[in-house]
Write an enzyme that holds these catalytic residues in place. Structure first.
Site, PDB file in Angstrom:
ATOM      1  N   ASP A 181      -3.980  -0.456  10.104  1.00 49.65           N
ATOM      2  CA  ASP A 181      -5.053   0.415  10.583  1.00 49.65           C
ATOM      3  C   ASP A 181      -6.309   0.156   9.755  1.00 49.65           C
ATOM      4  OD1 ASP A 181      -4.575   1.530   8.131  1.00 49.65           O
ATOM      5  OD2 ASP A 181      -3.856   3.462   8.880  1.00 49.65           O
ATOM      6  N   ASP A 200      -7.795   1.839   7.376  1.00 47.18           N
ATOM      7  CA  ASP A 200      -7.625   2.007   5.933  1.00 47.18           C
ATOM      8  C   ASP A 200      -6.907   0.810   5.330  1.00 47.18           C
ATOM      9  OD1 ASP A 200      -8.951   4.294   5.565  1.00 47.18           O
ATOM     10  OD2 ASP A 200      -7.185   5.609   5.475  1.00 47.18           O
ATOM     11  N   GLU A 233       0.840  -1.195   0.000  1.00 49.60           N
ATOM     12  CA  GLU A 233       0.000   0.000   0.000  1.00 49.60           C
ATOM     13  C   GLU A 233       0.880   1.252   0.000  1.00 49.60           C
ATOM     14  OE1 GLU A 233      -2.181   0.068   3.626  1.00 49.60           O
ATOM     15  OE2 GLU A 233      -2.892   2.109   3.379  1.00 49.60           O
ATOM     16  N   ASP A 293      -1.026  -1.176   5.853  1.00 49.77           N
ATOM     17  CA  ASP A 293      -0.893  -0.608   7.193  1.00 49.77           C
ATOM     18  C   ASP A 293      -1.796  -1.351   8.161  1.00 49.77           C
ATOM     19  OD1 ASP A 293       0.831   1.253   6.230  1.00 49.77           O
ATOM     20  OD2 ASP A 293      -0.648   2.867   6.059  1.00 49.77           O
TER      21      ASP A 293
END
Ligand code: TTJ
Length: 649
Positions: free
Chosen positions: A512, A514, A437, A510
């Site tokens: 998280d 997102d 990403e 990541d």
């Protein structure tokens, strides 16, 4: 005061031959639980609940039960309550014991009572209440009937612990069956029920059983958690639910039902302005992932009806090609649910309905009633046919685009995308590719990697949600084209796993929300376009650490909050600890990224797998969750572990 219902039974030594057979039956279940419930994993554990609930659903289908409650108790037992007629308590003429005891102690005794009718329980997955009893530490059944309350208890894998006993009285109007059982931890690897797993399945059952109210109540925590499902509209509401968050092409959900040759047919459908088809078929409330005769009947009837309508009304010119079934079903959300007395399941996984009378029934009932509906609702008919005409045009373009993608692939290495940092080893078995990403993390990964066998493909931002785009547009998406080209396999009909250029495809995002979303989009793409990659175990999720702890120049990485606690407990919590919470891959330098996430010797990878037995539900879940609704999507990301088995490799 308690009164025994059946004739007094003698002591253990004087078991009758019949009773010995009973115990041997249940003993066989305990010896080979897998043969009866497929698996002793969490999935098998949840099957026990469905089995008991299905018995109550049968009572609802027979028209005598309106409400079912499922309660998760603090001791990991579960209670299923219905307000049906109550399992018969009289002595079973052949067995010489109360009928209820037959139900719980004799294998395959499920469908013996009530005579005829459709049965949900004891079907494809149904194994009977006695199997649940055999696999339980204890089971208690309470029956409310004719103003009396009866109870019986079994222990230790179905052994009678107490005879059926009248334990009291109740209002004559109160009737029903209550079963509580505790799955045996000696049998099951997992004995804690998952609320969300049960919730999804019970909601589906409620949709499929019009007007039945099902409540799931979690009494294990400090606060009681409860969900109720009650759909007067049945599958018609199921379609509304599946289409919520999408844009329906017309207001109504088309609903058709009828019975032919003892096959009860229900069909509900509505188009949305999207491009995917979401059709789910069920037989006696059991999903049939491979379809079968009932689905064929539906497809035949709808294809013929809409073509006839389009010709008759000159929407389709005399010399124009017929609309294909796929054209007509573009953007369709449909449920086909039939009830049949003796379902025959075929195919390798026994997930395909073989009864040809089901095809005849669906085809003629839908054929007849749909023609009438279209005549009564010309605007709806026109909206569907117009969309199908667009689909027909797009289909031709998509075919060209698909072939173009294939041609690009056949260029092999020459056609590889510029963003790809490929590896030097040309033996796919030894190679892996990281889908990363963001460009910055991609940069670190390129520096960190082992160039020999690790390739890096950075993706910019979020990839296209393939659940919401027409096939043709998907091929135009740069990120997706890049991946298809890099993998080498092609997609859909052109997919060829022997061309796969990497043994491991590792999604690195990541840690998280997102990142989880991008991971989900990636998995959706792979699941829809290259499912074999997942089935054959080539897809993995990288797991970057959440924390870095530093003390006296020594470094620890924690991959979860629990692990962080453990580390801090070990090294002591004092001011000399430096704790860093990683918000993204970009916060790690190349060396850290290598050590924590990419080095095969130290990293944690999670292998993505499709649970084959529940693959149909996975498909349904993807459809439900990748729509526009924000709420359920978050739900999916958080419970994503259901799709992704933890597997250290
Ligand atoms: C059978 O025909 C006569 C009247 O009772 C019918 C019957 O068996 N009803 C019935 C069974 N209602 N509920 C059940 C049942 C409920 C649970 C929770 C578990 C089991 C094994 C059966």
């Amino acid at each position: 005061m308690s009164e025994e219902v059946n004739k007094p039974q003698e002591g253990l030594q004087e078991y009758t031959a019949d009773q010995i057979q009973i115990l041997e039956g249940l003993e066989a279940v305990r010896k080979r639980p897998g043969m009866y419930i497929g698996t002793t994993s969490a999935r098998g554990l949840h099957h026990l609940v469905y089995e008991i609930v299905d018995n109550a659903v049968d009572e609802a289908l027979a028209g005598f039960c309106t409400e079912i409650e499922v309660e998760l108790n603090a001791d990991d037992s579960v209670t299923v309550i219905d307000n049906g007629r109550g399992i018969p308590v009289g002595i079973h003429p052949k067995a010489g014991i109360p009928a209820v005891e037959v139900v719980f102690t004799i294998l395959h005794a499920g469908g013996k009572f009530g005579g005829g009718g459709y049965k949900v329980s004891g079907g494809l997955h149904g194994v009977g209440a006695s199997v649940v009893n055999a696999l339980s530490e204890w089971l208690e059944v309470t029956i409310y009937q004719d103003g009396n309350v009866y109870q019986q208890r079994y222990e230790n894998g179905g052994h009678v612990a107490s005879k059926l006993t009248q334990i009291g009285t109740c209002k004559k109007s109160k009737t029903g069956t209550t079963v509580t059982f505790k799955p045996d931890p000696a049998v099951f690897e997992e004995t804690v029920f998952d609320f969300d797993t049960l919730k999804t399945r019970l909601r589906e059952t409620a949709f499929l059983t019009k007007a039945l109210k099902i409540t799931l109540r979690d009494k294990r925590g400090e606060e009681v958690k409860e969900k109720s499902y009650h759909y007067e509209g049945g599958i018609q509401e199921f379609v509304t639910y599946l289409n919520s968050g999408k844009n329906p092409l017309y207001d109504k959900v088309i609903y058709i039902d009828g019975t032919l040759n003892k096959v009860y047919v229900e069909v509900a459908f509505q188009h949305n302005d999207g491009y995917n088809e979401s059709t789910y078929s069920f037989v006696n409330n059991i999903i049939t992932p491979e379809g079968g005769m009932h689905l064929t009947g539906f497809k035949n009837a709808t294809t013929k009806c809409f073509n006839d309508y389009a010709r008759k009304n000159k929407i389709l010119k005399d010399n124009a090609q017929n609309l294909t079934g796929d054209d007509i079903r573009e953007g369709l959300t449909a449920i086909i649910s039939i009830k049949i007395e003796d379902p025959q399941f075929e195919g390798q996984t026994k997930q395909k309905l073989g009864n040809s009378e089901a095809r005849t029934a669906v085809e003629s009932i839908v054929g007849e009633k749909l023609v009438y509906f279209l005549e009564q609702n010309p605007q709806v008919a026109k909206a569907i046919v117009d969309k199908a005409l667009l689909a027909q045009k797009a289909r031709e373009k998509a075919r060209e685009a698909r072939n173009n993608v294939r041609r690009a692939n056949s260029l092999d290495n020459f056609g590889l995308p510029g963003k790809l940092a490929d590896c030097s080893n040309k033996d796919p078995k030894q190679c892996e590719i990281f889908i990363v990403e963001g460009d910055s993390a991609g940069g670190s990964a390129k520096t960190a990697r082992n160039r020999e066998n690790q390739a890096i493909l950075p993706l910019r931002g979020k990839i296209l949600n393939v659940e919401k785009a027409r096939e043709e547009r998907i091929y135009a998406n740069a990120e997706i084209k890049t991946m298809i080209t890099a993998f080498g396999t092609g997609i859909l009909q052109n997919f060829d796993i022997s061309k796969l250029r990497y043994d491991k495809i590792i999604i690195m995002t990541d840690a998280d929300v997102d990142g989880a979303h991008i991971g989900t989009l990636m998995l959706t793409f792979l699941y829809r376009f290259m499912p074999e990659l997942i089935r054959e175990g080539h897809v993995y999720l990288a797991q970057p650490p959440l924390y870095k702890v530093e003390k006296n120049k020594k470094i620890w990485y924690a991959y979860s909050d629990d692990e962080l606690k453990g580390i801090l407990n070990e090294i002591g919590r004092d001011g000399s600890n430096k704790i860093q919470r990683y918000k993204g891959l970009g916060e790690m330098d190349a060396e850290q990224l290598w050590e924590t996430t990419m080095d095969p010797a130290r990293r944690i990878l999670r292998k993505v797998s499709i649970d084959e037995e529940t693959a149909s539900e996975v498909d349904l879940t993807f459809t439900i969750l990748m729509g526009d609704k924000v709420e359920p999507r978050r739900d999916f990301i958080e419970t994503n572990a259901k799709f992704v088995k933890n597997l250290d490799v």
